[in-house]
Motif scaffolding. Sequence first.
Motif, mmCIF file in Angstrom:
data_model
loop_
_atom_site.group_PDB
_atom_site.id
_atom_site.type_symbol
_atom_site.label_atom_id
_atom_site.label_comp_id
_atom_site.label_asym_id
_atom_site.label_seq_id
_atom_site.Cartn_x
_atom_site.Cartn_y
_atom_site.Cartn_z
ATOM 1 N N PRO A 54 -10.613 -33.251 -43.627
ATOM 2 C CA PRO A 54 -9.527 -32.533 -44.327
ATOM 3 C C PRO A 54 -8.668 -33.419 -45.226
ATOM 4 C CG PRO A 54 -9.089 -32.735 -41.960
ATOM 5 C CD PRO A 54 -10.470 -33.216 -42.165
ATOM 6 N N ILE A 55 -8.488 -34.710 -44.882
ATOM 7 C CA ILE A 55 -7.646 -35.575 -45.717
ATOM 8 C C ILE A 55 -8.354 -35.843 -47.046
ATOM 9 C CG2 ILE A 55 -6.391 -37.790 -45.822
ATOM 10 C CD1 ILE A 55 -5.517 -36.933 -43.176
ATOM 11 N N THR A 56 -9.665 -36.145 -46.960
ATOM 12 C CA THR A 56 -10.430 -36.356 -48.182
ATOM 13 C C THR A 56 -10.363 -35.108 -49.066
ATOM 14 O OG1 THR A 56 -11.912 -37.617 -46.781
ATOM 15 C CG2 THR A 56 -12.664 -37.240 -49.024
ATOM 16 N N GLU A 57 -10.439 -33.974 -48.377
ATOM 17 C CA GLU A 57 -10.385 -32.695 -49.101
ATOM 18 C C GLU A 57 -9.060 -32.566 -49.860
ATOM 19 O OE1 GLU A 57 -11.615 -29.413 -46.496
ATOM 20 O OE2 GLU A 57 -10.124 -28.232 -47.606
ATOM 21 N N VAL A 58 -7.926 -32.924 -49.190
ATOM 22 C CA VAL A 58 -6.607 -32.871 -49.842
ATOM 23 C C VAL A 58 -6.596 -33.788 -51.061
ATOM 24 C CG1 VAL A 58 -4.152 -33.480 -49.585
ATOM 25 C CG2 VAL A 58 -5.344 -32.252 -47.754
ATOM 26 N N LEU A 59 -7.123 -35.030 -50.886
ATOM 27 C CA LEU A 59 -7.104 -35.985 -51.993
ATOM 28 C C LEU A 59 -7.955 -35.500 -53.173
ATOM 29 C CD1 LEU A 59 -7.292 -39.281 -49.893
ATOM 30 C CD2 LEU A 59 -5.368 -38.565 -51.319
ATOM 31 N N ARG A 60 -9.070 -34.801 -52.789
ATOM 32 C CA ARG A 60 -9.913 -34.267 -53.871
ATOM 33 C C ARG A 60 -9.229 -33.153 -54.658
ATOM 34 N NH1 ARG A 60 -14.930 -33.998 -50.619
ATOM 35 N NH2 ARG A 60 -15.915 -36.021 -50.921
ATOM 36 N N GLY A 61 -8.369 -32.404 -53.943
ATOM 37 C CA GLY A 61 -7.715 -31.258 -54.606
ATOM 38 C C GLY A 61 -6.451 -31.627 -55.363
ATOM 39 N N PRO B 158 2.081 -37.394 -57.334
ATOM 40 C CA PRO B 158 2.315 -38.714 -56.692
ATOM 41 C C PRO B 158 2.915 -38.586 -55.295
ATOM 42 C CG PRO B 158 3.877 -38.336 -58.505
ATOM 43 C CD PRO B 158 2.907 -37.195 -58.560
ATOM 44 N N VAL B 159 3.741 -37.595 -55.094
ATOM 45 C CA VAL B 159 4.399 -37.435 -53.787
ATOM 46 C C VAL B 159 3.352 -37.086 -52.728
ATOM 47 C CG1 VAL B 159 6.158 -36.187 -52.483
ATOM 48 C CG2 VAL B 159 6.508 -36.664 -54.924
ATOM 49 N N ILE B 160 2.529 -36.070 -53.044
ATOM 50 C CA ILE B 160 1.499 -35.635 -52.073
ATOM 51 C C ILE B 160 0.450 -36.738 -51.897
ATOM 52 C CG2 ILE B 160 -0.332 -33.929 -51.626
ATOM 53 C CD1 ILE B 160 2.540 -32.867 -51.233
ATOM 54 N N GLY B 161 0.116 -37.384 -53.034
ATOM 55 C CA GLY B 161 -0.879 -38.497 -52.967
ATOM 56 C C GLY B 161 -0.397 -39.580 -52.021
ATOM 57 N N GLN B 162 0.872 -39.972 -52.203
ATOM 58 C CA GLN B 162 1.451 -41.008 -51.336
ATOM 59 C C GLN B 162 1.424 -40.566 -49.874
ATOM 60 O OE1 GLN B 162 2.635 -44.179 -52.250
ATOM 61 N NE2 GLN B 162 2.614 -44.348 -49.985
ATOM 62 N N MET B 163 1.774 -39.295 -49.674
ATOM 63 C CA MET B 163 1.853 -38.776 -48.315
ATOM 64 C C MET B 163 0.470 -38.739 -47.661
ATOM 65 S SD MET B 163 3.665 -35.327 -47.058
ATOM 66 C CE MET B 163 3.636 -34.931 -45.324
#
Length: 344
Positions: free
Chosen positions: A38-45, A55-60
Amino acid sequence: MRERLEALRDEALAKVAVAKDVKALQDVRVAYLGKKGPITEVLRGMGKLSAEERPVIGQMANDVRDAIKVQVELKEKELEAAAIEKQLANESIDVTLPGRPVQGGSTHPLTQVVEEVEEAFLGLGFSVAEGPEVEVDYYNFEALNLPKDHPARDMQDSFYFTEELLLRTHTSPVQARTMELHKGKGPVKVICPGKVFRRDDDDATHSHQFMQIEGLFVDENVRMSDLKGVLEQFAKSFFGEDRQIRLRPSFFPFTEPSVEVDVSCGMCGGKGCRVCKQSGWIEVLGAGMVHPRVLEMSGFDSTKYSGFAFGMGVERLAMLKYDIDDIRHFYTNDIRFLAQFKRV
Ligand code: 2U9
């Protein structure tokens, strides 16, 4: 998105906390941090997010990923340490467990007696010499003034291999060989312990194989009184300080004059008892002044040199010292007999 990431983090950390082994931990790592997780999925989206949010979500997402990673690694170390602890506990040895008893052996009584006799004579300046048990006629008989027709050479008494080769019937050939090695020069001062063999029927007092200790001292001016002094010292050190000796005339082909040596009875102190057959004395040794012909045959000038010699049976010494009634005990190796001679 923020809530989803926080939920994922809490969920993953909870699973890490309860992982029971390394395998369960690997499953959590793959499930949350793997390529299909799921984390990879978030980064992909991320591309779908607004420029402010990205940047905020990416950092998180990175922080959540790192937090899970760190906890997985910590837990992994913890599990490995626990596994080692468990293995150590299982494999520990109780060093306080008593060992299985091992039955100890003991030195054969004849060996002990030989060692004691050696000790006594080493203290009087003798050294120990040994020689072959299979001997040639010359050293066993000829060099000892036992000519070809002498009764002691009888086929009845000796074990012959050939006409020239036999099992030695006494340890005297060792002394003859030792004198020869000295090439006519004294002093020669040796004792010779060893096995000897005679054709004899075994009974309580006879054995076809037995042990002797013989001694020889050749030098200038060696006298009968030297022989008497040495044997008296030996009797005292082997049997006890209170013992006396006496000499009686006898005959041996290799000594002239020859004597039998008695030691006073230790059982009755000389008064007479069953051990000494009421005589107060026990016959222990044979001895004499070395026959001039024997000195000459081994290369010594008999006008310059003289010497004394003696011989004793080791079984007889042991039987007297320990009150043993049958010589066969020494050769049947009954542990109940041998175990009585354990040295402490
Ligand atoms: C050499 C010269 C002289 C050795 C001797 C005896 C006396 C003796 C017996 C005692 C009991 C043997 O075991 S036994 O049967 N021995 O009486 N032996 S003198 O005389 C020697 C030996 C070697 C060159």
